[in-house]
Scaffold this motif. Structure first.
Motif, mmCIF file in Angstrom:
data_model
loop_
_atom_site.group_PDB
_atom_site.id
_atom_site.type_symbol
_atom_site.label_atom_id
_atom_site.label_comp_id
_atom_site.label_asym_id
_atom_site.label_seq_id
_atom_site.Cartn_x
_atom_site.Cartn_y
_atom_site.Cartn_z
ATOM 1 N N ASN A 175 1.496 -2.673 1.537
ATOM 2 C CA ASN A 175 0.195 -2.787 1.264
ATOM 3 C C ASN A 175 -0.682 -1.585 0.783
ATOM 4 O O ASN A 175 -1.698 -1.143 1.049
ATOM 5 C CB ASN A 175 -0.672 -3.145 2.720
ATOM 6 C CG ASN A 175 -2.003 -3.719 2.695
ATOM 7 O OD1 ASN A 175 -2.412 -4.448 2.151
ATOM 8 N ND2 ASN A 175 -2.807 -3.277 4.021
ATOM 9 N N ILE A 176 -0.058 -0.902 -0.096
ATOM 10 C CA ILE A 176 -0.492 0.243 -0.860
ATOM 11 C C ILE A 176 -0.947 -0.165 -2.422
ATOM 12 O O ILE A 176 0.289 -0.492 -3.164
ATOM 13 C CB ILE A 176 0.419 1.408 -0.844
ATOM 14 C CG1 ILE A 176 0.752 1.817 0.762
ATOM 15 C CG2 ILE A 176 -0.130 2.766 -1.603
ATOM 16 C CD1 ILE A 176 1.939 2.795 0.886
ATOM 17 N N THR A 177 -2.037 0.327 -2.787
ATOM 18 C CA THR A 177 -2.331 -0.134 -4.197
ATOM 19 C C THR A 177 -2.259 1.176 -5.091
ATOM 20 O O THR A 177 -2.308 2.219 -4.811
ATOM 21 C CB THR A 177 -3.641 -0.772 -4.311
ATOM 22 O OG1 THR A 177 -4.556 0.034 -4.074
ATOM 23 C CG2 THR A 177 -3.607 -2.173 -3.652
ATOM 24 N N VAL A 178 -1.725 1.190 -6.349
ATOM 25 C CA VAL A 178 -1.777 2.291 -7.155
ATOM 26 C C VAL A 178 -2.353 1.871 -8.378
ATOM 27 O O VAL A 178 -1.701 0.877 -9.230
ATOM 28 C CB VAL A 178 -0.114 2.666 -7.300
ATOM 29 C CG1 VAL A 178 -0.087 4.075 -8.181
ATOM 30 C CG2 VAL A 178 0.476 2.795 -6.032
ATOM 31 N N ASN A 179 -3.237 2.356 -8.661
ATOM 32 C CA ASN A 179 -3.985 2.097 -9.964
ATOM 33 C C ASN A 179 -4.662 3.485 -10.988
ATOM 34 O O ASN A 179 -4.589 4.447 -10.174
ATOM 35 C CB ASN A 179 -5.367 1.171 -9.678
ATOM 36 C CG ASN A 179 -4.776 -0.051 -9.134
ATOM 37 O OD1 ASN A 179 -4.429 -0.920 -9.886
ATOM 38 N ND2 ASN A 179 -5.105 -0.470 -7.860
ATOM 39 N N ALA A 180 -4.866 3.251 -12.003
ATOM 40 C CA ALA A 180 -5.386 4.360 -12.908
ATOM 41 C C ALA A 180 -6.852 3.858 -13.734
ATOM 42 O O ALA A 180 -7.028 2.758 -13.722
ATOM 43 C CB ALA A 180 -4.315 4.451 -14.080
ATOM 44 N N VAL A 181 -7.650 4.820 -13.843
ATOM 45 C CA VAL A 181 -8.653 4.665 -14.600
ATOM 46 C C VAL A 181 -8.640 5.632 -15.680
ATOM 47 O O VAL A 181 -8.310 6.574 -15.690
ATOM 48 C CB VAL A 181 -9.991 5.135 -13.729
ATOM 49 C CG1 VAL A 181 -10.254 4.153 -12.640
ATOM 50 C CG2 VAL A 181 -10.146 6.434 -13.370
#
Ligand code: NAP
Length: 242
Positions: A175-181
């Motif tokens: 339940n951990i999200t990893v994203n970039a901007v």
């Protein structure tokens, strides 16, 4: 109260992210490297608006220093954990590759890419144990499209984009999200010497972006509402590249 760590929170995009996360109810750990006055200004703005935070100084390129400072924080706050990490700190040191020194290459890679590994692993275990976490990496248009004069910076940011996808696959089940901007041209100290009037001709929206416009997307990715987005890189570039 949830705890958010923002690297490079003293100025520019990182400062706007700190203010936005604090406004959304997070206790914000404001990291900086050397500008303690600006870091304190960020903290004072947060507390002045009724928010909560504290400063945590370390160089994101220095693995030992990060371990030491994060360990100190964990010992002082045994019942707390960082559930949102924003890897924002970054630098440029541009040069055409034929003239680029080892130092220019290594410093930019360490500060923009190695830092992702050094800082993220400090908060990962607790996120896994608590089965909740948000990791948001501030990358760049340069890491997506490439940019002449920025082979070091583009390589570092593209590396973080790839690491974002891999880590998202590793820890999604927890339940951990990893994203970039990926910002394009944003008005900060980093871009203050650029000619906006000339460069805006390349931008469909015809202007540089603001730190707040990046912070809004980061705050969304940090929220419960973004729970089904992971491994993604969101462009914030006024339409320059998609
Ligand atoms: P900025 O105005 O130059 O601010 C940089 C921030 O990072 C400062 O808080 C600085 O701390 C911190 N920092 C730099 N090196 C550090 C280190 N080794 N350890 C810890 N903190 C460090 O930069 P910005 O424009 O806000 O950029 C923020 C992020 O957005 C960077 O990753 C950058 O690559 C990315 N980005 C920016 C743009 C743009 O147009 N501005 C576009 C694309 C991507 P001190 O105050 O202590 O020096």
């Amino acid at each position: 109260m949830k705890y958010a760590l923002v690297t490079g929170g003293s100025r520019g995009i990182g400062k706007a992210i700190c203010l936005e996360l604090a406004a959304n109810g997070f206790f914000v750990l404001i990291n900086y490297k050397s500008n303690s006055i600006e870091a304190l200004n960020t903290l004072n703005e947060i507390t002045g608006n009724g928010g909560k935070g504290e400063l945590i100084q370390f160089d994101v390129a220095n693995s030992e220093e990060i371990s030491l400072k994060m360990e100190e924080w964990k010992i002082a706050n045994p019942d707390k954990f960082v559930s949102v990490l924003v890897n924002n700190a970054g630098i440029t040191d541009d040069n055409l590759m034929v003239f680029m020194s080892d130092k220019q290459w290594n410093t930019v890679i360490r500060t923009n890419l190695d830092s992702f590994f050094y800082v993220t692993r400090q908060v990962l275990t607790n996120m896994v144990v608590n089965k909740w976490g948000r990791i948001i990496n501030v990358v760049s248009l340069s890491g997506q499209s490439g940019m002449a004069g920025q082979t070091n910076y583009s390589a570092a940011k593209a590396g973080v984009i790839a690491a974002t996808k891999s880590l998202a696959m590793e820890i999604g089940k927890k339940n951990i999200t990893v994203n970039a901007v990926a910002p394009g041209f944003i008005r900060t100290d980093m871009t203050k010497d650029l000619n906006e009037n000339e460069l805006k001709k390349l931008i469909p929206l015809n202007r540089f972006g603001t730190p707040g416009e990046v912070a809004d997307v980061v705050a969304f990715l940090a929220s419960e509402k973004a729970g089904y987005i992971t491994g993604e890189t969101i462009s914030i570039n006024g339409g320059m590249y998609s």
